[in-house]
Design a protein around this motif. Sequence first.
Motif, short mmCIF file in Angstrom:
data_model
loop_
_atom_site.label_atom_id
_atom_site.label_comp_id
_atom_site.label_asym_id
_atom_site.label_seq_id
_atom_site.Cartn_x
_atom_site.Cartn_y
_atom_site.Cartn_z
N LEU A 166 0.86 -1.19 0.00
CA LEU A 166 0.00 0.00 0.00
C LEU A 166 0.89 1.24 0.00
O LEU A 166 1.66 1.46 0.93
CB LEU A 166 -0.90 -0.01 1.22
N THR A 184 -1.55 6.37 -2.15
CA THR A 184 -2.91 5.84 -2.08
C THR A 184 -3.58 6.24 -0.78
O THR A 184 -4.75 6.62 -0.75
CB THR A 184 -2.89 4.31 -2.23
N ILE A 185 -2.83 6.16 0.33
CA ILE A 185 -3.39 6.52 1.63
C ILE A 185 -3.77 7.99 1.65
O ILE A 185 -4.89 8.36 2.04
CB ILE A 185 -2.39 6.21 2.76
N ALA A 219 -6.79 8.67 -0.68
CA ALA A 219 -8.07 8.21 -0.15
C ALA A 219 -8.54 9.08 1.00
O ALA A 219 -9.73 9.39 1.12
CB ALA A 219 -7.94 6.75 0.30
N ARG A 220 -7.61 9.48 1.86
CA ARG A 220 -8.00 10.28 3.03
C ARG A 220 -8.24 11.75 2.68
O ARG A 220 -8.79 12.48 3.50
CB ARG A 220 -6.90 10.19 4.10
N ARG A 271 -5.45 1.33 6.69
CA ARG A 271 -4.89 2.67 6.87
C ARG A 271 -5.53 3.70 5.96
O ARG A 271 -5.40 4.90 6.21
CB ARG A 271 -3.37 2.63 6.64
N VAL A 272 -6.21 3.27 4.91
CA VAL A 272 -6.85 4.24 4.01
C VAL A 272 -8.16 4.75 4.59
O VAL A 272 -8.69 5.77 4.12
CB VAL A 272 -7.13 3.62 2.62
N TYR A 293 -12.84 1.33 -2.43
CA TYR A 293 -12.66 2.40 -3.41
C TYR A 293 -12.74 1.79 -4.79
O TYR A 293 -12.25 0.70 -5.02
CB TYR A 293 -11.32 3.10 -3.20
#
Length: 406
Positions: free
Chosen positions: A4, A8-9, A12-13, A313-314, A399
């Motif tokens: 990951l 990406t994290i 997404a956040r 974590r996302v 997602y």
Amino acid sequence: MTALSPRTIVGARSVAVERTPQRLDPLGAQSAWLLVPLLGALAVAYAVFSTLVHRAQFHDVALGVVAVVVLLIAVTVAAIRTHPGLAPFGRWSHFSVIGVTLVAGCLFDASVWGRNDRIQDDWGQIAVALLIVAMPLYRPIGEVAVSAVVSAVVLGWLAAAQHSLVISNAPLVYATVAATPILALAAGGAGYAWTLTGETLRWREVAREGQTRLEGELRQAAQRMVAQERMTALNAEAVPFLTGLADRGEITEDDRDLARAIADRLRKMSVQSLGRTWLADTLDLALGQRLALAAPSDGPRPDRVDDPDRLERVLTADQRAIVGALIATVAARPGLDPSSVHLSASDPDRPTFVLQARIDEPRVELRRELLPFVSSLNAVAMRATMAVRGGDLIVRFGYYREGGVP
């Protein structure tokens, strides 16, 4: 296996969430859904009444009937599309519903054109106003203002252009009479939504502080559970084994094999305790008591979460709150087989989570209890679905756009 990525994290956040009650308070907006079909029914009822009042003023009765039918279509689409099961209610859905309602109002004006006596009892502006007053619950205020102004201008212009009215006045007065209900109800709905979203944002700040404290308590509770499991394993296996060795005073080959097996199990429990995740802690705490009552175990608790890449974590704070509530609701179902619950995460590029469980309850009841949480996930920048087949529950959420960002 693809790791990951931080991008990406962050992506997404960092998804921008529209400032609407539907996005900021999904469960609260769901409870207000009945307002849409009720307002729609009122609009249709008034349209029918107004059509009957105008029966002597029609120059095209069929066009007047078509106008009511078009309004009924708009109301039906609005009631269906705003239903919690189809969240979120998007921009084009909003414009389509108001646009079709506006067309219905224009058709009515055309049906009485040249023979209409008064603007006050026309139903076009009332129908648009009744539907538009609920839109700020689902769409941003600026967007609703655009549709309200456009509708007011169109119907106001049609009112000003009519030349058969029995009350003689300036065209601007006719336009004002037609536009006022639309602008007034739009402003009222927008003011209510603005206040509601402001209170929701303030409440979320307070809730986020509380959640930060609770996460620490959750971690401590999970650590206590792990420590209790390890102590139970020691008391059940290691202590009797060592006591037996001390009594016999000798070590056999079987003793060596058993010692290695006990050490491997204790080592595995220690590794699991170091790599525990929020999802694992949440699921274990939700199911802990039921699992203990159903099948007390003196060994390590089986892995119920398969998330090797830590895709959890996302999840944002809002998404975690909804996922936690979903897990707690599933764990509390009386027909649940607690040993069947499993949650897996896959695809680091587009993180997807799957919650599976065996629940011996009617499908209708399960959908009624769990659908609000599925709809809430859809409202907070995720795609969520639920399937119940023969008692097997599968909830999938994650997602769905390229790059992991919805």
